[in-house]
Design a protein around this motif. Structure first.
Motif, PDB file in Angstrom:
ATOM      1  N   ALA A 170       0.835  -1.204   0.000  1.00 37.95           N
ATOM      2  CA  ALA A 170       0.000   0.000   0.000  1.00 37.95           C
ATOM      3  C   ALA A 170       0.863   1.243   0.000  1.00 37.95           C
ATOM      4  CB  ALA A 170      -0.913  -0.007   1.227  1.00 37.95           C
ATOM      5  N   LEU A 171       0.264   2.340  -0.409  1.00 39.47           N
ATOM      6  CA  LEU A 171       0.950   3.626  -0.375  1.00 39.47           C
ATOM      7  C   LEU A 171      -0.072   4.729  -0.221  1.00 39.47           C
ATOM      8  CD1 LEU A 171       1.121   5.015  -3.717  1.00 39.47           C
ATOM      9  CD2 LEU A 171       1.718   2.600  -3.776  1.00 39.47           C
ATOM     10  N   GLN A 172       0.413   5.884   0.162  1.00 38.89           N
ATOM     11  CA  GLN A 172      -0.449   7.049   0.342  1.00 38.89           C
ATOM     12  C   GLN A 172       0.095   8.147  -0.554  1.00 38.89           C
ATOM     13  OE1 GLN A 172      -0.559   9.545   4.093  1.00 38.89           O
ATOM     14  NE2 GLN A 172      -2.437   8.335   4.306  1.00 38.89           N
ATOM     15  N   VAL A 173      -0.790   8.741  -1.355  1.00 40.16           N
ATOM     16  CA  VAL A 173      -0.399   9.778  -2.301  1.00 40.16           C
ATOM     17  C   VAL A 173      -0.823  11.135  -1.779  1.00 40.16           C
ATOM     18  CG1 VAL A 173      -0.626  10.618  -4.664  1.00 40.16           C
ATOM     19  CG2 VAL A 173      -0.630   8.153  -4.215  1.00 40.16           C
ATOM     20  N   ASN A 174       0.160  12.012  -1.591  1.00 43.06           N
ATOM     21  CA  ASN A 174      -0.086  13.407  -1.220  1.00 43.06           C
ATOM     22  C   ASN A 174       0.034  14.250  -2.482  1.00 43.06           C
ATOM     23  OD1 ASN A 174      -0.055  12.429   1.384  1.00 43.06           O
ATOM     24  ND2 ASN A 174       2.042  13.032   1.761  1.00 43.06           N
ATOM     25  N   GLY A 175      -0.043  15.540  -2.347  1.00 40.80           N
ATOM     26  CA  GLY A 175       0.155  16.427  -3.477  1.00 40.80           C
ATOM     27  C   GLY A 175      -1.136  16.951  -4.067  1.00 40.80           C
ATOM     28  N   LEU A 176      -2.258  16.624  -3.447  1.00 37.04           N
ATOM     29  CA  LEU A 176      -3.538  17.150  -3.917  1.00 37.04           C
ATOM     30  C   LEU A 176      -3.700  18.567  -3.373  1.00 37.04           C
ATOM     31  CD1 LEU A 176      -5.354  13.853  -3.123  1.00 37.04           C
ATOM     32  CD2 LEU A 176      -4.888  14.719  -5.410  1.00 37.04           C
ATOM     33  N   GLU A 177      -4.257  19.441  -4.170  1.00 35.29           N
ATOM     34  CA  GLU A 177      -4.320  20.856  -3.806  1.00 35.29           C
ATOM     35  C   GLU A 177      -5.186  21.134  -2.586  1.00 35.29           C
ATOM     36  OE1 GLU A 177      -5.286  23.257  -7.202  1.00 35.29           O
ATOM     37  OE2 GLU A 177      -3.930  22.102  -8.475  1.00 35.29           O
ATOM     38  N   ASP A 178      -6.388  20.574  -2.574  1.00 32.62           N
ATOM     39  CA  ASP A 178      -7.328  20.822  -1.482  1.00 32.62           C
ATOM     40  C   ASP A 178      -8.390  19.721  -1.525  1.00 32.62           C
ATOM     41  OD1 ASP A 178      -9.078  21.518  -3.624  1.00 32.62           O
ATOM     42  OD2 ASP A 178      -8.656  23.643  -3.362  1.00 32.62           O
ATOM     43  N   LEU A 179      -9.383  19.806  -0.639  1.00 32.32           N
ATOM     44  CA  LEU A 179     -10.411  18.770  -0.571  1.00 32.32           C
ATOM     45  C   LEU A 179     -11.189  18.650  -1.876  1.00 32.32           C
ATOM     46  CD1 LEU A 179     -11.918  16.616   0.974  1.00 32.32           C
ATOM     47  CD2 LEU A 179     -13.338  18.417   1.985  1.00 32.32           C
ATOM     48  N   GLU A 180     -11.515  19.776  -2.490  1.00 31.82           N
ATOM     49  CA  GLU A 180     -12.259  19.729  -3.753  1.00 31.82           C
ATOM     50  C   GLU A 180     -11.449  19.012  -4.832  1.00 31.82           C
ATOM     51  OE1 GLU A 180     -14.032  22.779  -7.094  1.00 31.82           O
ATOM     52  OE2 GLU A 180     -13.935  23.464  -5.022  1.00 31.82           O
ATOM     53  N   ASP A 181     -10.167  19.326  -4.926  1.00 31.10           N
ATOM     54  CA  ASP A 181      -9.281  18.666  -5.887  1.00 31.10           C
ATOM     55  C   ASP A 181      -9.209  17.173  -5.591  1.00 31.10           C
ATOM     56  OD1 ASP A 181      -7.288  18.476  -7.979  1.00 31.10           O
ATOM     57  OD2 ASP A 181      -5.756  18.416  -6.405  1.00 31.10           O
ATOM     58  N   ALA A 182      -9.081  16.808  -4.317  1.00 37.29           N
ATOM     59  CA  ALA A 182      -9.000  15.402  -3.922  1.00 37.29           C
ATOM     60  C   ALA A 182     -10.280  14.665  -4.293  1.00 37.29           C
ATOM     61  CB  ALA A 182      -8.730  15.297  -2.425  1.00 37.29           C
ATOM     62  N   GLN A 183     -11.426  15.287  -4.053  1.00 37.63           N
ATOM     63  CA  GLN A 183     -12.703  14.658  -4.393  1.00 37.63           C
ATOM     64  C   GLN A 183     -12.842  14.476  -5.903  1.00 37.63           C
ATOM     65  OE1 GLN A 183     -15.193  17.425  -2.220  1.00 37.63           O
ATOM     66  NE2 GLN A 183     -15.497  15.949  -0.563  1.00 37.63           N
ATOM     67  N   GLN A 184     -12.405  15.470  -6.684  1.00 37.65           N
ATOM     68  CA  GLN A 184     -12.457  15.358  -8.138  1.00 37.65           C
ATOM     69  C   GLN A 184     -11.542  14.234  -8.625  1.00 37.65           C
ATOM     70  OE1 GLN A 184     -11.482  19.354  -9.380  1.00 37.65           O
ATOM     71  NE2 GLN A 184     -13.634  19.945  -9.490  1.00 37.65           N
ATOM     72  N   MET A 185     -10.336  14.144  -8.050  1.00 35.64           N
ATOM     73  CA  MET A 185      -9.390  13.101  -8.449  1.00 35.64           C
ATOM     74  C   MET A 185      -9.938  11.721  -8.071  1.00 35.64           C
ATOM     75  SD  MET A 185      -6.675  12.482 -10.119  1.00 35.64           S
ATOM     76  CE  MET A 185      -6.584  14.218 -10.493  1.00 35.64           C
ATOM     77  N   TYR A 186     -10.519  11.615  -6.880  1.00 32.08           N
ATOM     78  CA  TYR A 186     -11.121  10.356  -6.442  1.00 32.08           C
ATOM     79  C   TYR A 186     -12.235   9.939  -7.409  1.00 32.08           C
ATOM     80  CZ  TYR A 186     -13.497   6.936  -3.477  1.00 32.08           C
ATOM     81  OH  TYR A 186     -14.084   5.799  -2.998  1.00 32.08           O
ATOM     82  N   ALA A 187     -13.073  10.882  -7.788  1.00 32.75           N
ATOM     83  CA  ALA A 187     -14.168  10.595  -8.728  1.00 32.75           C
ATOM     84  C   ALA A 187     -13.622  10.185 -10.097  1.00 32.75           C
ATOM     85  CB  ALA A 187     -15.078  11.809  -8.876  1.00 32.75           C
ATOM     86  N   GLU A 188     -12.563  10.827 -10.547  1.00 37.31           N
ATOM     87  CA  GLU A 188     -11.958  10.471 -11.831  1.00 37.31           C
ATOM     88  C   GLU A 188     -11.400   9.046 -11.787  1.00 37.31           C
ATOM     89  OE1 GLU A 188      -8.155  11.745 -14.564  1.00 37.31           O
ATOM     90  OE2 GLU A 188      -9.207  13.328 -13.485  1.00 37.31           O
TER      91      GLU A 188
END
Length: 174
Positions: free
Chosen positions: A150-168
């Motif tokens: 497992a790994l954890q990816v940082n570098g997302l701009e903010d919660l909205e960006d993270a939610q958009q990336m998760y949805a993508e």
């Protein structure tokens, strides 16, 4: 716990996680429980077309490298083939980093991919790698020690960006 009494592999894993965290990618054996948007901690499988890739950064800019732009807008050359692809990912979960409170993606690999990731990261200690989704570079980190499941990816701009990336990645909205 006394560091001198820790077994060498555990110490190496802890050190690798600490160094990778500074670079935007954290190695872990089991992702922590998720805390965002009612996530269960198990996450969701990525969509086959989401194009999750992990590649070594090409420090020599070879002609056959894939050229992308990093988060700061700087050109980045990546070696092919990738050593992690979408099919290697069992699940992705949206979470927050326990220390910084910033959004992260917890990525759980398949058993087979975990073994390959361990071998790939052992061979790339000291080298930079990039985690990408489609043509977007989410993070670039230097491998300080091998990791697997497992790994954890940082570098997302903010919660909205993270939610958009998760949805993508998963097709699910949080």
């Amino acid at each position: 716990m006394d560091l001198l009494n820790m077994d060498a592999r555990m110490l190496r894993t802890l050190l690798a996680a600490a160094f990778l965290a500074a670079g935007g990618l954290t190695a872990c054996t089991t992702p922590p429980a998720s805390t965002l948007a009612g996530e269960t901690g198990r996450g969701a499988a990525p969509l086959p077309h989401s194009r999750l890739l992990m590649r070594e950064v090409d420090e020599q800019n070879l002609p056959a490298s894939t050229r992308l732009t990093d988060a700061a807008g700087q050109p980045l050359s990546l070696l092919e083939p990738p050593f992690l692809v979408t099919a290697d990912v069992r699940s992705v979960a949206l979470d927050t980093d326990a220390y910084t409170g910033t959004p992260v993606l917890n990525v759980q690999l398949t058993e087979e991919a975990g073994a390959r990731m361990l071998a790939a990261t052992e061979a790339r200690v000291g080298k930079r790698i990039a985690f990408t989704v489609g043509d977007r570079v989410l993070t670039v980190a230097t491998i300080r020690g091998p990791f697997g499941k497992a790994l954890q990816v940082n570098g997302l701009e903010d919660l909205e960006d993270a939610q958009q990336m998760y949805a993508e990645i998963t097709g699910q909205h949080r």
